[in-house]
Design a protein around this motif. Structure first.
Motif, mmCIF file in Angstrom:
data_model
loop_
_atom_site.group_PDB
_atom_site.id
_atom_site.type_symbol
_atom_site.label_atom_id
_atom_site.label_comp_id
_atom_site.label_asym_id
_atom_site.label_seq_id
_atom_site.Cartn_x
_atom_site.Cartn_y
_atom_site.Cartn_z
ATOM 1 N N GLU A 135 37.105 41.459 47.479
ATOM 2 C CA GLU A 135 36.727 40.686 48.665
ATOM 3 C C GLU A 135 36.003 39.409 48.271
ATOM 4 N N THR A 136 35.147 39.505 47.259
ATOM 5 C CA THR A 136 34.418 38.325 46.791
ATOM 6 C C THR A 136 35.371 37.268 46.250
ATOM 7 N N ILE A 137 36.341 37.699 45.443
ATOM 8 C CA ILE A 137 37.289 36.753 44.848
ATOM 9 C C ILE A 137 38.166 36.116 45.923
ATOM 10 N N LEU A 138 38.599 36.915 46.908
ATOM 11 C CA LEU A 138 39.438 36.371 47.972
ATOM 12 C C LEU A 138 38.686 35.373 48.848
ATOM 13 N N ALA A 139 37.370 35.478 48.887
ATOM 14 C CA ALA A 139 36.574 34.577 49.712
ATOM 15 C C ALA A 139 36.292 33.235 49.030
ATOM 16 N N LEU A 140 36.607 33.112 47.740
ATOM 17 C CA LEU A 140 36.383 31.860 47.028
ATOM 18 C C LEU A 140 37.377 30.799 47.511
ATOM 19 N N ARG A 190 47.486 32.228 46.930
ATOM 20 C CA ARG A 190 46.054 32.262 47.240
ATOM 21 C C ARG A 190 45.229 32.599 45.998
ATOM 22 N N VAL A 191 45.714 33.582 45.236
ATOM 23 C CA VAL A 191 45.081 33.970 43.978
ATOM 24 C C VAL A 191 46.155 34.012 42.902
ATOM 25 N N ILE A 192 45.833 33.468 41.736
ATOM 26 C CA ILE A 192 46.710 33.544 40.576
ATOM 27 C C ILE A 192 45.973 34.357 39.521
ATOM 28 N N VAL A 219 42.493 30.468 43.714
ATOM 29 C CA VAL A 219 41.579 31.087 42.761
ATOM 30 C C VAL A 219 42.371 31.461 41.514
ATOM 31 N N PHE A 220 41.816 31.147 40.341
ATOM 32 C CA PHE A 220 42.383 31.636 39.092
ATOM 33 C C PHE A 220 41.447 32.695 38.546
ATOM 34 N N ALA A 221 41.976 33.863 38.219
ATOM 35 C CA ALA A 221 41.169 34.970 37.719
ATOM 36 C C ALA A 221 41.898 35.656 36.579
ATOM 37 N N VAL A 222 41.134 36.235 35.671
ATOM 38 C CA VAL A 222 41.677 36.969 34.528
ATOM 39 C C VAL A 222 41.246 38.417 34.655
ATOM 40 N N GLY A 223 42.198 39.334 34.517
ATOM 41 C CA GLY A 223 41.784 40.719 34.608
ATOM 42 C C GLY A 223 42.900 41.713 34.409
ATOM 43 N N SER A 224 42.498 42.959 34.344
ATOM 44 C CA SER A 224 43.385 44.094 34.108
ATOM 45 C C SER A 224 44.008 44.548 35.416
#
Length: 431
Positions: A219-224, A83-85, A228-233
């Motif tokens: 919650e915002t990212i999961l609703a996309l 769902r999210v990478i 979803v591809f996201a970069v973070g710590s």
């Protein structure tokens, strides 16, 4: 297969372990692979876990090698329906146009996962990392510094930070436009999700300076739209975990395995940070032997390995460090890791120790791979973000060894001695 599967690639091993901890604290089951495993192993993990990760070495790779390192991983994550990478980046934004480029990572994520604006959340408030109005701050020794003035990162030997504005920092690494949404706009006007969904930027930097801000971002990212591809710590990992499991207490500890009794401990260090230097001195003051790590000379490495085995068998703990060696270029990093892995392998094969500390994110990544460890699980989370791991390498003497993989800035001055004393009926209580 879980409809909520989260997959992450860690740009070094210490960061990968931090991400695993953030998810585990919320009760999410996870598995961390050392390098990309077979398709069958990935499918098995996807079917049985909430989270799966691949620990990599991208942070220290030349930019032109990032596609070779990441393409197969991102494609595999897409294939198992994540769902999210998350590309798990260091919370101090370690990267440059030529080394570990986060700009190039964003380009690859947009090509291979989703061609939308990439959310970027590098803040990790519980670790002293904050982003405010797009500028990044990092604590060191109790003081919070702007990133380009932080004592360690401003003089980092591979990726020194000369810019605290994350959008500008990333813009120097890609031709894609980099945007920023300040925290003051999270609750006003269009919802944060609408802003992200409508953005035509290559990536969007998000503010966070409080743990309370993480769950709404998750919650915002999961609703996309997925994937979803996201970069973070680890702050992004925590944000996603809290959004997936909002009813659990944020301090829930993962299940752990029994530890070995306190005993002689071996530390090998490729870290050049001031904090690791303080930890080495504290270990020396506590009675540890502290000696130099030989680089590139087989005879010297063999003699040091023999000395390590003898010291550990005699009941002494030992730290072997490259702190005063030449700056760790890519070639030097390889030599450091090879020397350290040779010594660790000799000590564990001889049964001289079952607990090893590896200092330095890049060093940890390479040493773990060189030891032939296939996967890692959490053995204990005694305090804070410090984790003792268990290495899994069936058929090898290293199988089951307890590992602390420590980034350069992680841990109190007395970390080595505190880790040595963990476990057994006589171990001191840990807050």
């Amino acid at each position: 297969m879980s409809d909520d599967l989260i997959a992450f690639y860690g740009d070094d091993f210490t960061g990968s372990v931090d991400a695993l901890l953030q998810f585990s604290r919320r009760g999410l089951s996870g598995r961390l692979f050392v390098g990309l495993p077979s398709a069958d192993a990935l499918a098995e993990a996807a079917a049985g876990c909430d989270v799966m990760g691949v620990a990599g070495i991208a942070r220290s790779l030349p930019t032109e090698l990032l596609a070779d390192e990441l393409t197969a991983v991102f494609e595999a994550f897409v294939a198992v329906g994540a769902r999210v990478i998350q590309y798990k980046a260091c919370s101090t934004a370690d990267s440059s146009p030529t080394i570990g480029s986060l700009g190039r990572v964003i380009e690859l994520g947009r090509m291979l996962v989703a061609s939308r604006a990439v959310p970027v959340l590098l803040a990790q408030p519980d670790f002293g990392r904050y982003t405010v109005f797009g500028h990044h701050f990092a604590a060191e020794s109790g003081t919070v510094y702007r990133l380009d003035r932080q004592p360690t990162m401003s003089r980092h030997p591979s990726t020194p930070m000369h810019e605290s504005d994350l959008a500008l920092h990333l813009s120097a690494q890609t031709t894609l436009p980099i945007d920023h949404i300040p925290f003051t706009e999270y609750g006003a006007g269009p919802a944060l999700g609408d802003r992200l969904a409508a953005s035509d930027a290559g990536a969007v930097v998000l503010d966070a300076f409080s743990d309370d801000q993480l769950r709404p971002i998750g919650e915002t990212i999961l609703a996309l739209p997925r994937p979803v591809f996201a970069v973070g710590s680890g702050g992004l990992s925590r944000a996603l975990a809290e959004a997936l499991v909002p009813v659990r207490d944020a301090g829930d500890a993962p299940a752990t395995e029994p530890l070995s009794r306190p005993g002689p401990t071996l530390a090998v260090s490729g870290s050049r940070s001031a904090q690791t230097a303080r930890q080495l001195q504290a270990a020396r003051d506590a009675g540890w032997q502290v000696i130099a790590l030989p680089l590139g000379h087989a005879d010297a490495i063999a003699r040091t390995a023999e000395r390590a085995v003898a010291a550990l068998n005699a009941g002494d703990s030992l730290a072997i460090t490259s702190h005063d060696s030449e700056a760790p270029t890519e070639d030097a990093l390889g030599s450091i890791a090879e020397s350290a892995a040779t010594i660790v392998a000799a000590a564990t094969s001889a049964g001289a120790t079952r607990r090893v500390i590896v200092c330095g994110g890049d060093t940890s990544s390479r040493v773990t791979r060189l030891l032939g460890i296939q996967s890692l699980s959490i053995a204990a989370n005694p305090w804070g973000n410090v984790m003792l791991l268990r290495g899994h390498a069936p058929g090898s003497a290293i199988d089951g060894v307890e590992l602390l993989l420590k980034g350069g800035q992680v841990g109190t001055d007395d970390l080595f001695e505190r880790v040595r004393r963990l476990g057994g009926a006589t171990a001191p209580a840990i807050e």
